[in-house]
Write a protein that holds these residues in place. Structure first.
Motif, PDB file in Angstrom:
ATOM      1  N   SER A  46       0.614  -1.331   0.268  1.00 38.38           N
ATOM      2  CA  SER A  46      -0.169  -0.163   0.118  1.00 38.38           C
ATOM      3  C   SER A  46       0.908   0.824  -0.019  1.00 38.38           C
ATOM      4  CB  SER A  46      -1.191   0.035   1.396  1.00 38.38           C
ATOM      5  OG  SER A  46      -0.254  -0.718   2.310  1.00 38.38           O
ATOM      6  N   HIS A  47       1.667   1.222   0.106  1.00 34.48           N
ATOM      7  CA  HIS A  47       2.933   2.138   0.199  1.00 34.48           C
ATOM      8  C   HIS A  47       3.816   2.207  -0.716  1.00 34.48           C
ATOM      9  CE1 HIS A  47       1.819   3.452   4.472  1.00 34.48           C
ATOM     10  NE2 HIS A  47       1.813   2.379   4.834  1.00 34.48           N
ATOM     11  N   ILE A  48       3.758   1.497  -1.805  1.00 35.50           N
ATOM     12  CA  ILE A  48       4.638   2.041  -3.049  1.00 35.50           C
ATOM     13  C   ILE A  48       4.572   3.016  -3.818  1.00 35.50           C
ATOM     14  CG2 ILE A  48       5.005   0.414  -5.528  1.00 35.50           C
ATOM     15  CD1 ILE A  48       6.105  -0.697  -3.739  1.00 35.50           C
ATOM     16  N   SER A  49       3.248   3.034  -4.011  1.00 32.36           N
ATOM     17  CA  SER A  49       2.630   4.833  -4.435  1.00 32.36           C
ATOM     18  C   SER A  49       3.698   6.280  -3.838  1.00 32.36           C
ATOM     19  CB  SER A  49       1.547   4.597  -4.472  1.00 32.36           C
ATOM     20  OG  SER A  49       1.037   4.803  -3.397  1.00 32.36           O
ATOM     21  N   ASP A  50       4.333   5.367  -2.937  1.00 31.14           N
ATOM     22  CA  ASP A  50       4.983   6.716  -2.194  1.00 31.14           C
ATOM     23  C   ASP A  50       6.605   6.843  -2.533  1.00 31.14           C
ATOM     24  OD1 ASP A  50       3.177   7.813  -0.308  1.00 31.14           O
ATOM     25  OD2 ASP A  50       3.734   6.637   1.374  1.00 31.14           O
ATOM     26  N   VAL A  51       7.352   5.871  -3.291  1.00 20.99           N
ATOM     27  CA  VAL A  51       7.820   5.948  -4.207  1.00 20.99           C
ATOM     28  C   VAL A  51       8.663   7.269  -4.872  1.00 20.99           C
ATOM     29  CG1 VAL A  51       9.735   4.600  -5.916  1.00 20.99           C
ATOM     30  CG2 VAL A  51       8.525   3.152  -4.063  1.00 20.99           C
ATOM     31  N   ASP A  52       7.707   8.036  -5.408  1.00 23.18           N
ATOM     32  CA  ASP A  52       8.264   8.742  -6.165  1.00 23.18           C
ATOM     33  C   ASP A  52       8.442  10.023  -4.876  1.00 23.18           C
ATOM     34  OD1 ASP A  52       7.602   8.065  -8.803  1.00 23.18           O
ATOM     35  OD2 ASP A  52       7.197  10.737  -8.600  1.00 23.18           O
ATOM     36  N   LYS A  53       7.844  10.361  -3.901  1.00 25.81           N
ATOM     37  CA  LYS A  53       7.835  11.233  -2.863  1.00 25.81           C
ATOM     38  C   LYS A  53       9.252  11.063  -2.888  1.00 25.81           C
ATOM     39  CE  LYS A  53       3.417  12.251  -1.283  1.00 25.81           C
ATOM     40  NZ  LYS A  53       2.594  11.167  -0.252  1.00 25.81           N
ATOM     41  N   LEU A  74       4.537  -8.699  -2.279  1.00 29.67           N
ATOM     42  CA  LEU A  74       4.011  -9.183  -3.627  1.00 29.67           C
ATOM     43  C   LEU A  74       4.244 -10.126  -4.361  1.00 29.67           C
ATOM     44  CD1 LEU A  74       5.208  -5.723  -5.023  1.00 29.67           C
ATOM     45  CD2 LEU A  74       3.640  -6.025  -4.912  1.00 29.67           C
ATOM     46  N   SER A  75       3.527 -10.906  -5.097  1.00 37.50           N
ATOM     47  CA  SER A  75       3.359 -12.059  -5.362  1.00 37.50           C
ATOM     48  C   SER A  75       4.469 -12.353  -6.303  1.00 37.50           C
ATOM     49  CB  SER A  75       1.877 -12.638  -5.851  1.00 37.50           C
ATOM     50  OG  SER A  75       1.853 -11.806  -7.296  1.00 37.50           O
ATOM     51  N   ASN A  76       4.860 -13.645  -7.106  1.00 36.31           N
ATOM     52  CA  ASN A  76       5.418 -13.325  -7.616  1.00 36.31           C
ATOM     53  C   ASN A  76       6.094 -12.455  -8.931  1.00 36.31           C
ATOM     54  OD1 ASN A  76       8.192 -14.475  -6.761  1.00 36.31           O
ATOM     55  ND2 ASN A  76       7.872 -16.241  -8.386  1.00 36.31           N
ATOM     56  N   GLY A  77       4.798 -12.573  -9.847  1.00 35.05           N
ATOM     57  CA  GLY A  77       4.416 -12.054 -11.588  1.00 35.05           C
ATOM     58  C   GLY A  77       4.325 -10.322 -10.644  1.00 35.05           C
ATOM     59  N   GLY A  78       3.428  -9.836  -9.966  1.00 37.87           N
ATOM     60  CA  GLY A  78       3.339  -8.677  -9.444  1.00 37.87           C
ATOM     61  C   GLY A  78       4.642  -7.826  -8.869  1.00 37.87           C
ATOM     62  N   CYS A  79       5.295  -8.343  -8.434  1.00 37.87           N
ATOM     63  CA  CYS A  79       6.470  -8.063  -7.857  1.00 37.87           C
ATOM     64  C   CYS A  79       7.680  -8.220  -9.040  1.00 37.87           C
ATOM     65  CB  CYS A  79       7.552  -9.687  -6.923  1.00 37.87           C
ATOM     66  SG  CYS A  79       8.506  -9.029  -6.341  1.00 37.87           S
ATOM     67  N   TYR A  80       7.672  -8.772  -9.318  1.00 40.30           N
ATOM     68  CA  TYR A  80       8.377  -8.570 -11.297  1.00 40.30           C
ATOM     69  C   TYR A  80       8.303  -7.303 -11.796  1.00 40.30           C
ATOM     70  CZ  TYR A  80      12.018  -9.235 -14.213  1.00 40.30           C
ATOM     71  OH  TYR A  80      12.701  -9.611 -15.516  1.00 40.30           O
ATOM     72  N   ASN A  81       6.924  -7.021 -11.763  1.00 40.59           N
ATOM     73  CA  ASN A  81       6.048  -5.938 -12.952  1.00 40.59           C
ATOM     74  C   ASN A  81       6.334  -4.628 -12.783  1.00 40.59           C
ATOM     75  OD1 ASN A  81       5.257  -8.180 -14.669  1.00 40.59           O
ATOM     76  ND2 ASN A  81       3.628  -7.653 -13.553  1.00 40.59           N
ATOM     77  N   THR A  82       6.640  -5.169 -10.842  1.00 38.00           N
ATOM     78  CA  THR A  82       6.149  -3.367  -9.986  1.00 38.00           C
ATOM     79  C   THR A  82       7.884  -2.932  -9.301  1.00 38.00           C
ATOM     80  OG1 THR A  82       4.811  -4.534  -8.314  1.00 38.00           O
ATOM     81  CG2 THR A  82       5.816  -2.494  -7.683  1.00 38.00           C
ATOM     82  N   CYS A  83       8.960  -4.218  -9.317  1.00 38.53           N
ATOM     83  CA  CYS A  83      10.022  -4.384  -9.947  1.00 38.53           C
ATOM     84  C   CYS A  83      10.558  -3.443 -10.970  1.00 38.53           C
ATOM     85  CB  CYS A  83      11.227  -5.403  -9.569  1.00 38.53           C
ATOM     86  SG  CYS A  83      12.977  -5.460  -9.926  1.00 38.53           S
ATOM     87  N   LEU A  84      10.354  -4.106 -12.290  1.00 38.85           N
ATOM     88  CA  LEU A  84      10.574  -3.111 -13.030  1.00 38.85           C
ATOM     89  C   LEU A  84      10.279  -1.379 -13.351  1.00 38.85           C
ATOM     90  CD1 LEU A  84       9.892  -5.565 -16.072  1.00 38.85           C
ATOM     91  CD2 LEU A  84      11.922  -5.174 -15.243  1.00 38.85           C
ATOM     92  N   LYS A  85       8.660  -1.633 -13.085  1.00 38.49           N
ATOM     93  CA  LYS A  85       8.076   0.429 -12.529  1.00 38.49           C
ATOM     94  C   LYS A  85       8.991   1.157 -11.938  1.00 38.49           C
ATOM     95  CE  LYS A  85       3.199   1.332 -11.431  1.00 38.49           C
ATOM     96  NZ  LYS A  85       2.367   0.891 -10.875  1.00 38.49           N
TER      97      LYS A  85
END
Ligand SMILES: O=C1C[C@@](O)(C(=O)O)C[C@@H](O)[C@@H]1O
Length: 516
Positions: A46-53, A74-85
């Motif tokens: 829930s705090h990943i969106s704060d990365v910019d800040k 994060l689950s594996n798939g979600g984790c990888y995509n979030t990682c790239l983002k």
């Protein structure tokens, strides 16, 4: 004036929220971090969106990382995509360093971003796990990782023994690319402490004064080791022991090196097999060693030459690599340290009839009761024998007690007899066992009532300074001598041997008084 190196000292921040990350960053700044690693994978979903800040509000240079293995929620798939983002965004925001796993750096989806980065420098990291590092294998891995366009290569290493780190130091020394070697285990502390000597690009320290396995605290890196002043010429001195973390050696020897202007560092080395250690670390960079439990006796066989006193004792607590020919020379500074501490304390009380202290040893002719027949016990037994004492030895392993008693023409008695042993009053008691040492400071080898038989009680244990044995001995009126006194004296003897003669006694004594 010593010149500072440009090695970065980084502290990894693993926090769930933006607020915690910001607060930890402030703390890291106070404790002397150069960059912080913002481990985004540790942030709750829930705090990943704060990365910019987080990136925009950072108060220190940062490494933004997203370790796939440590993603908290994060689950594996979600984790990888979030990682790239996250990594792409960090590149867009031009953060100082962006760190990614080798597999992410090799992903076609990252190529364009890596190619078009502006100021960010890329750290590509890989785990070295499940195989024993060798220089060839490490060099091969580094070459493959470099092909991703990395600016800096990071090896996250997991080794079983301190000797496994030798190829890591070789690679650090010879690498053309900027390299970080991070080995996190209780045997790996020196991978960080010696990183700057061998040309590491960055080392890690933990926050809040706590060292965690393999990771020294930031505060110790800055205040004790002062690693910003280390360079390729720095001589390495180490305490070979198991356990090793209790030792106060680093906080005594390191400031003394600086005080005397000697370019040296003294580090704890958790060693399992001392013979293998010396077969592995053969270079002149490793210039001298203290030897602690349980290696003092085995150390004798590792030396090329052994000082006659250490030879007769059968235990070495100091090893110096002779610069002229690289030979290992063994000494024993425990013997003089412990016996002189006991003598000085007795002399404080013992004054002859005309008011002048006796010149003969106050130990001569006395009954000297010794607990323990290991390395320190042997030093005490031989020292007391040289001074003319009658030695009685108690040790849990009776066979060892008997062997030592034979060597010093003394007597060994079964351990169970210790409590009742009272052939006379006014004896000297010396504990050379580890009983009472932290974390077992509630223990004592002798019950309080039995201590009434002794005029003086000495404890070789120095953590804590005032052991239960010493407290109870003082309560029944005995003279007490703390292991700190022996520690200070043996360390002074070592420092003299390490530096071919420097012995700033007053400075070392003052440090012991202030720090212990
Ligand atoms: O016994 C000790 C203490 C010690 O092991 C330490 O804890 O620093 C260091 C040894 O050289 C010395 O003989």
């Amino acid at each position: 004036m010593a010149v500072k190196n440009n090695v970065l000292v980084c502290t990894p921040l693993e926090c769930e929220t933006l607020e915690e990350m910001m607060a930890s960053m402030e703390k890291a700044k106070e404790e002397g971090a150069d960059p912080v690693e913002l481990c985004i994978a540790s942030m709750a979903c829930s705090h990943i969106s704060d990365v910019d800040k987080l990136i925009k509000q950072r108060t220190l240079p940062a490494i933004v990382s997203f370790r796939l293995k440590s993603s908290r929620t994060l689950s594996n798939g979600g984790c990888y995509n979030t990682c790239l983002k996250v990594l792409k965004r960090a590149l867009e925001l031009d953060v100082e360093f962006v760190e990614m796993d080798y597999e992410v750096a090799s992903d076609a989806n990252m190529t364009e971003y890596l190619y078009n980065r502006s100021n960010s420098r890329i750290i590509v990291s890989s785990y070295v796990n499940g195989w024993k590092p060798s220089t060839e294998k490490l060099a091969d891995l580094i070459a493959r990782m470099q092909a991703t366009g990395a600016d800096v290569i990071k090896l996250d290493i997991c080794v079983d023994y301190i000797t496994d780190l030798a190829p890591v130091f070789t690679i650090l020394t010879h690498s053309q690319v900027q390299l970080i070697a991070m080995a996190a285990g209780s045997r790996d502390l020196i991978s960080q402490l010696l990183g700057p000597k061998f040309g590491g690009f960055l080392v890690y320290g933990s926050l809040g004064g706590k060292s965690i396995p393999g990771l020294p605290s930031l505060l110790s890196l800055r205040q004790v080791y002062k690693i910003e002043y280390m360079n390729a010429d720095t001589k390495v001195f180490g305490l070979i022991s198991n356990p090793v973390a209790h030792s106060k050696g680093p906080i005594l020897h390191n400031p003394t090196f600086r005080y005397t202007g000697y370019n040296g560092i003294y580090v704890p080395m958790l060693v399992d097999d001392i013979k293998e250690f010396f077969e592995t670390y053969t270079g002149s960079d490793f210039a001298g060693f203290s030897v602690g439990i349980p290696h003092k006796e085995a150390a004798v066989t590792c030396c090329d030459e052994v000082h006659p006193l250490a030879k007769s004792i059968g235990a070495v607590n100091t090893i110096v690599r002779r610069p002229m020919d690289g030979k290992l020379i063994g000494y024993n500074t425990d013997c003089e340290a412990s016996i002189s501490a006991i003598e000085d304390a007795l002399r404080g009380r013992q004054v002859s009839k005309n008011g002048v202290p006796h010149s003969a040893s106050p130990i001569a002719g006395r009954t000297f009761v010794l607990i323990g027949a290991g390395g320190a016990g042997r030093a005490l037994a031989f020292g007391a024998k040289l001074k003319g004492a009658r030695i009685v030895i108690f040790n849990r392993n009776y066979k060892r007690a008997k062997a030592l008693a034979k060597a010093v023409s003394g007597e060994a008695l079964p351990y169970e007899f210790l409590e009742k042993f009272c052939p006379e009053k006014g004896m000297i008691l010396a504990n050379a066992s580890a009983i009472g040492m932290e974390p077992n400071s509630h223990q004592s080898p002798v019950p309080k009532e039995a201590l009434r038989a002794y005029e003086l009680v000495f404890d070789a244990v120095y953590t804590p300074r005032n052991t239960r044995l010493l407290k109870e001995a003082a309560e029944v009126g005995a003279i007490v001598v703390s292991g700190v006194e022996m520690f200070a004296r043996q360390a002074l003897g070592q420092f003299r041997l390490f530096t071919s003669g420097l012995a700033p006694e007053d400075f070392m004594r003052k440090l012991v008084m202030e720090q212990f």
